[in-house]
Each structure stands twice: as C-alpha cells, then as structure tokens.
Write a protein that holds these residues in place. Structure first.
Motif, PDB file in Angstrom:
ATOM      1  N   GLY A 115      -8.137 -10.506  16.642  1.00 36.44           N
ATOM      2  CA  GLY A 115      -7.405  -9.279  16.911  1.00 36.44           C
ATOM      3  C   GLY A 115      -6.100  -9.138  16.169  1.00 36.44           C
ATOM      4  O   GLY A 115      -5.324  -8.215  16.436  1.00 36.44           O
ATOM      5  N   VAL A 116      -5.819 -10.026  15.204  1.00 31.70           N
ATOM      6  CA  VAL A 116      -4.578  -9.970  14.438  1.00 31.70           C
ATOM      7  C   VAL A 116      -4.707  -8.915  13.336  1.00 31.70           C
ATOM      8  O   VAL A 116      -5.618  -8.985  12.505  1.00 31.70           O
ATOM      9  CB  VAL A 116      -4.259 -11.341  13.824  1.00 31.70           C
ATOM     10  N   PRO A 117      -3.793  -7.930  13.287  1.00 33.36           N
ATOM     11  CA  PRO A 117      -3.916  -6.860  12.298  1.00 33.36           C
ATOM     12  C   PRO A 117      -3.345  -7.225  10.936  1.00 33.36           C
ATOM     13  O   PRO A 117      -2.425  -8.038  10.814  1.00 33.36           O
ATOM     14  CB  PRO A 117      -3.106  -5.718  12.927  1.00 33.36           C
ATOM     15  N   PHE A 118      -3.911  -6.594   9.913  1.00 32.38           N
ATOM     16  CA  PHE A 118      -3.386  -6.660   8.553  1.00 32.38           C
ATOM     17  C   PHE A 118      -3.956  -5.475   7.776  1.00 32.38           C
ATOM     18  O   PHE A 118      -4.913  -4.827   8.210  1.00 32.38           O
ATOM     19  CB  PHE A 118      -3.719  -7.993   7.866  1.00 32.38           C
ATOM     20  N   TYR A 119      -3.349  -5.187   6.642  1.00 32.05           N
ATOM     21  CA  TYR A 119      -3.801  -4.091   5.795  1.00 32.05           C
ATOM     22  C   TYR A 119      -4.666  -4.615   4.647  1.00 32.05           C
ATOM     23  O   TYR A 119      -4.483  -5.743   4.178  1.00 32.05           O
ATOM     24  CB  TYR A 119      -2.613  -3.369   5.173  1.00 32.05           C
ATOM     25  N   LEU A 120      -5.555  -3.747   4.165  1.00 29.90           N
ATOM     26  CA  LEU A 120      -6.265  -3.922   2.907  1.00 29.90           C
ATOM     27  C   LEU A 120      -5.846  -2.783   1.993  1.00 29.90           C
ATOM     28  O   LEU A 120      -5.733  -1.634   2.449  1.00 29.90           O
ATOM     29  CB  LEU A 120      -7.776  -3.878   3.117  1.00 29.90           C
ATOM     30  N   MET A 121      -5.632  -3.069   0.717  1.00 31.71           N
ATOM     31  CA  MET A 121      -5.135  -2.014  -0.160  1.00 31.71           C
ATOM     32  C   MET A 121      -5.564  -2.205  -1.601  1.00 31.71           C
ATOM     33  O   MET A 121      -5.592  -3.331  -2.115  1.00 31.71           O
ATOM     34  CB  MET A 121      -3.600  -1.959  -0.103  1.00 31.71           C
ATOM     35  N   ASN A 122      -5.903  -1.091  -2.248  1.00 30.61           N
ATOM     36  CA  ASN A 122      -6.040  -1.033  -3.701  1.00 30.61           C
ATOM     37  C   ASN A 122      -5.019  -0.017  -4.178  1.00 30.61           C
ATOM     38  O   ASN A 122      -5.240   1.193  -4.082  1.00 30.61           O
ATOM     39  CB  ASN A 122      -7.455  -0.616  -4.109  1.00 30.61           C
ATOM     40  N   PRO A 123      -3.867  -0.484  -4.662  1.00 34.70           N
ATOM     41  CA  PRO A 123      -2.774   0.441  -4.978  1.00 34.70           C
ATOM     42  C   PRO A 123      -3.018   1.218  -6.263  1.00 34.70           C
ATOM     43  O   PRO A 123      -3.731   0.770  -7.168  1.00 34.70           O
ATOM     44  CB  PRO A 123      -1.571  -0.490  -5.125  1.00 34.70           C
ATOM     45  N   THR A 124      -2.400   2.384  -6.342  1.00 31.42           N
ATOM     46  CA  THR A 124      -2.389   3.167  -7.573  1.00 31.42           C
ATOM     47  C   THR A 124      -1.251   2.642  -8.446  1.00 31.42           C
ATOM     48  O   THR A 124      -0.090   2.666  -8.023  1.00 31.42           O
ATOM     49  CB  THR A 124      -2.161   4.656  -7.274  1.00 31.42           C
ATOM     50  N   PRO A 125      -1.527   2.161  -9.655  1.00 29.63           N
ATOM     51  CA  PRO A 125      -0.452   1.603 -10.485  1.00 29.63           C
ATOM     52  C   PRO A 125       0.469   2.705 -10.995  1.00 29.63           C
ATOM     53  O   PRO A 125       0.066   3.875 -11.103  1.00 29.63           O
ATOM     54  CB  PRO A 125      -1.214   0.946 -11.643  1.00 29.63           C
ATOM     55  N   PRO A 126       1.708   2.358 -11.317  1.00 29.50           N
ATOM     56  CA  PRO A 126       2.623   3.350 -11.885  1.00 29.50           C
ATOM     57  C   PRO A 126       2.082   3.896 -13.203  1.00 29.50           C
ATOM     58  O   PRO A 126       1.420   3.184 -13.967  1.00 29.50           O
ATOM     59  CB  PRO A 126       3.917   2.554 -12.104  1.00 29.50           C
ATOM     60  N   GLU A 127       2.347   5.154 -13.457  1.00 33.10           N
ATOM     61  CA  GLU A 127       1.870   5.777 -14.689  1.00 33.10           C
ATOM     62  C   GLU A 127       2.407   5.034 -15.908  1.00 33.10           C
ATOM     63  O   GLU A 127       3.601   4.737 -15.998  1.00 33.10           O
ATOM     64  CB  GLU A 127       2.311   7.244 -14.741  1.00 33.10           C
ATOM     65  N   GLY A 128       1.499   4.690 -16.807  1.00 29.63           N
ATOM     66  CA  GLY A 128       1.869   3.955 -18.012  1.00 29.63           C
ATOM     67  C   GLY A 128       1.974   2.462 -17.814  1.00 29.63           C
ATOM     68  O   GLY A 128       2.224   1.725 -18.766  1.00 29.63           O
ATOM     69  N   ARG A 129       1.774   2.002 -16.567  1.00 30.33           N
ATOM     70  CA  ARG A 129       1.826   0.563 -16.268  1.00 30.33           C
ATOM     71  C   ARG A 129       0.593   0.175 -15.467  1.00 30.33           C
ATOM     72  O   ARG A 129       0.673  -0.385 -14.378  1.00 30.33           O
ATOM     73  CB  ARG A 129       3.104   0.221 -15.494  1.00 30.33           C
ATOM     74  N   GLU A 130      -0.567   0.488 -16.038  1.00 34.00           N
ATOM     75  CA  GLU A 130      -1.817   0.249 -15.336  1.00 34.00           C
ATOM     76  C   GLU A 130      -2.083  -1.227 -15.065  1.00 34.00           C
ATOM     77  O   GLU A 130      -2.875  -1.575 -14.184  1.00 34.00           O
ATOM     78  CB  GLU A 130      -2.985   0.847 -16.131  1.00 34.00           C
ATOM     79  N   ASP A 131      -1.399  -2.114 -15.799  1.00 40.08           N
ATOM     80  CA  ASP A 131      -1.579  -3.557 -15.593  1.00 40.08           C
ATOM     81  C   ASP A 131      -0.462  -4.156 -14.739  1.00 40.08           C
ATOM     82  O   ASP A 131      -0.311  -5.375 -14.664  1.00 40.08           O
ATOM     83  CB  ASP A 131      -1.649  -4.285 -16.933  1.00 40.08           C
ATOM     84  N   ALA A 132       0.310  -3.314 -14.054  1.00 43.21           N
ATOM     85  CA  ALA A 132       1.427  -3.810 -13.238  1.00 43.21           C
ATOM     86  C   ALA A 132       0.916  -4.686 -12.099  1.00 43.21           C
ATOM     87  O   ALA A 132      -0.121  -4.415 -11.491  1.00 43.21           O
ATOM     88  CB  ALA A 132       2.231  -2.638 -12.680  1.00 43.21           C
ATOM     89  N   ALA A 133       1.641  -5.748 -11.830  1.00 41.90           N
ATOM     90  CA  ALA A 133       1.280  -6.673 -10.752  1.00 41.90           C
ATOM     91  C   ALA A 133       2.359  -6.671  -9.676  1.00 41.90           C
ATOM     92  O   ALA A 133       3.531  -6.410  -9.947  1.00 41.90           O
ATOM     93  CB  ALA A 133       1.115  -8.089 -11.306  1.00 41.90           C
ATOM     94  N   SER A 134       1.958  -6.939  -8.461  1.00 38.90           N
ATOM     95  CA  SER A 134       2.913  -7.079  -7.362  1.00 38.90           C
ATOM     96  C   SER A 134       3.608  -8.431  -7.460  1.00 38.90           C
ATOM     97  O   SER A 134       2.975  -9.449  -7.728  1.00 38.90           O
ATOM     98  CB  SER A 134       2.186  -6.975  -6.020  1.00 38.90           C
TER      99      SER A 134
END
Length: 213
Positions: free
Chosen positions: A120-139
């Motif tokens: 029952g522990v919550p967490f998010y799943l996400m596929n982020p939209t990268p910044p324009e012109g930085r499609e290879d940006a990493a978190s």
C-alpha cells in the motif's frame, strides 16, 4: 530519456502548509522553495524546489481540503522513470498493487500515474516530456555525492522480503548487502544501474504506516 528505466527522477512533498515547509527546508537544507505556486492555470498550488546550483530537486504540492478529504496525507513521494507508463501500471496492478491515479498526460510535463506496491505504499510512475531542444536531458535530482540532492531512498515496510522481490522484478533494481539490526530486523541495501540508491527495512512499531522516505 538517458536515465535508466526505474530511476528516481523527481521528488514531491505533499503538505497542507507549504509556507512552513519552505521556511524549514530553505533554512535546514539550503534549498530555495518558491514562495508562491508557479503551476499554470491556478488549479493547484505547486511550488518548485531549487538547489543552490540552479537545478531542481522536485516540487511541493499543497494538500487542499478536498485532497485531504479523499485520504491524502503529508508525505514525500518519489517518481520512477517508466518509458511505458500504461504497461507498467498494468503490470503493477496485476501483481497486487493499486492504481491511485490512472495514467494521464500533463501538457509540457509528461505522462504519469500514481500507484502503490502490494503493501500500500504510494509512488509515482512517469515518462517526462524533455525540454525543447534537449531531448536527451537527464534528471539529476538524485546524487550519491552532490549537496542538496536526494541521496538515499528508504522503504520501511511490513513485508521487506516481499517488497524487495516486487521492486527488483518491476524496476530492474538489485539487492546486495545488508546490516543486521538485531531484534529490529535487517537493513537491506538496494542498487540500480550499479549505484546504491537506498535500502529496505522492517517498519518500526512507532511508525504509523509503511512508507518511502
């Protein structure tokens, strides 16, 4: 995105009092949390958390009364990178987890969902939209050695062995090494892509619920 599947790519503090959270974390950690919401449209109060180097750590979501009436409580939540959010949600649901927020798109932000593990522990799943012109940006919100980043992810749970199995199967994590805490149980270390990302431990009696911290 360049981050491996299953990486922690964002963190979110949910609280009914973001002003007090700002005062606390700005002073204790050295972050700069927005004094007012920057969310477009004004539908929610969402404030960005910024490090001294200009990067982000995550955000603060104000829990309004309606959210609290539906069961939301103050806590930190992590976002795990999933290339196919829908498929990941389906797999987790079939493996005993629950869907708290079905997959949906946020313009300019990405596709995400909120789920729980079988305890029952919550967490998010996400596929982020990268910044324009930085499609290879990493978190870079998680770092093992840089200040003001998140350094460790700890799961306290009533089913340590079961949840180690759950997360390693679904997100490609490893579990190697442990520390014996005697009557408190074992503190089991987690790795992802060769990096130590945190640990799993038994929930202590004084903790009200199982949770990620």
């Amino acid at each position: 995105m360049p981050n491996p599947e299953g990486s922690f790519i964002w963190y979110e503090l949910m609280t009914p009092d973001p002003d007090s959270s700002k005062a606390f974390y700005d002073a204790v950690v050295g972050w700069t949390i927005e004094a007012q919401s920057s969310a477009p449209g004004g539908a929610i109060d969402y404030r960005m958390i910024t490090r001294a180097d200009g990067g982000n750590v995550g955000g603060i979501l104000k829990l309004d009364q309606a959210m609290q009436d539906h069961g939301a409580r103050p806590m930190w939540l992590g976002y795990l990178y999933a290339e196919d959010v829908d498929a990941r949600v389906a797999a987790i649901g079939a493996d005993g987890g629950k869907v708290l927020m079905p997959p949906h798109d946020a313009p300019g932000i990405g596709r995400f969902a909120m789920v729980t593990d079988p305890v029952g522990v919550p967490f998010y799943l996400m596929n982020p939209t990268p910044p324009e012109g930085r499609e290879d940006a990493a978190s870079d919100v998680f770092s093992v050695d840089q200040p003001q980043h998140i350094r460790w992810n700890e799961l306290s749970t009533t089913d340590p062995d079961g949840m180690i199995d759950f997360y390693t199967r679904h997100f490609g994590w490893n579990q190697e090494g442990e520390m014996d805490m005697g009557p408190l149980g074992k503190y089991c270390f987690l790795q992802h892509a060769g990096v130590g990302i945190g640990a799993v431990m038994p929930k202590m009696p004084q903790q009200p619920i199982s949770a990620w911290t």
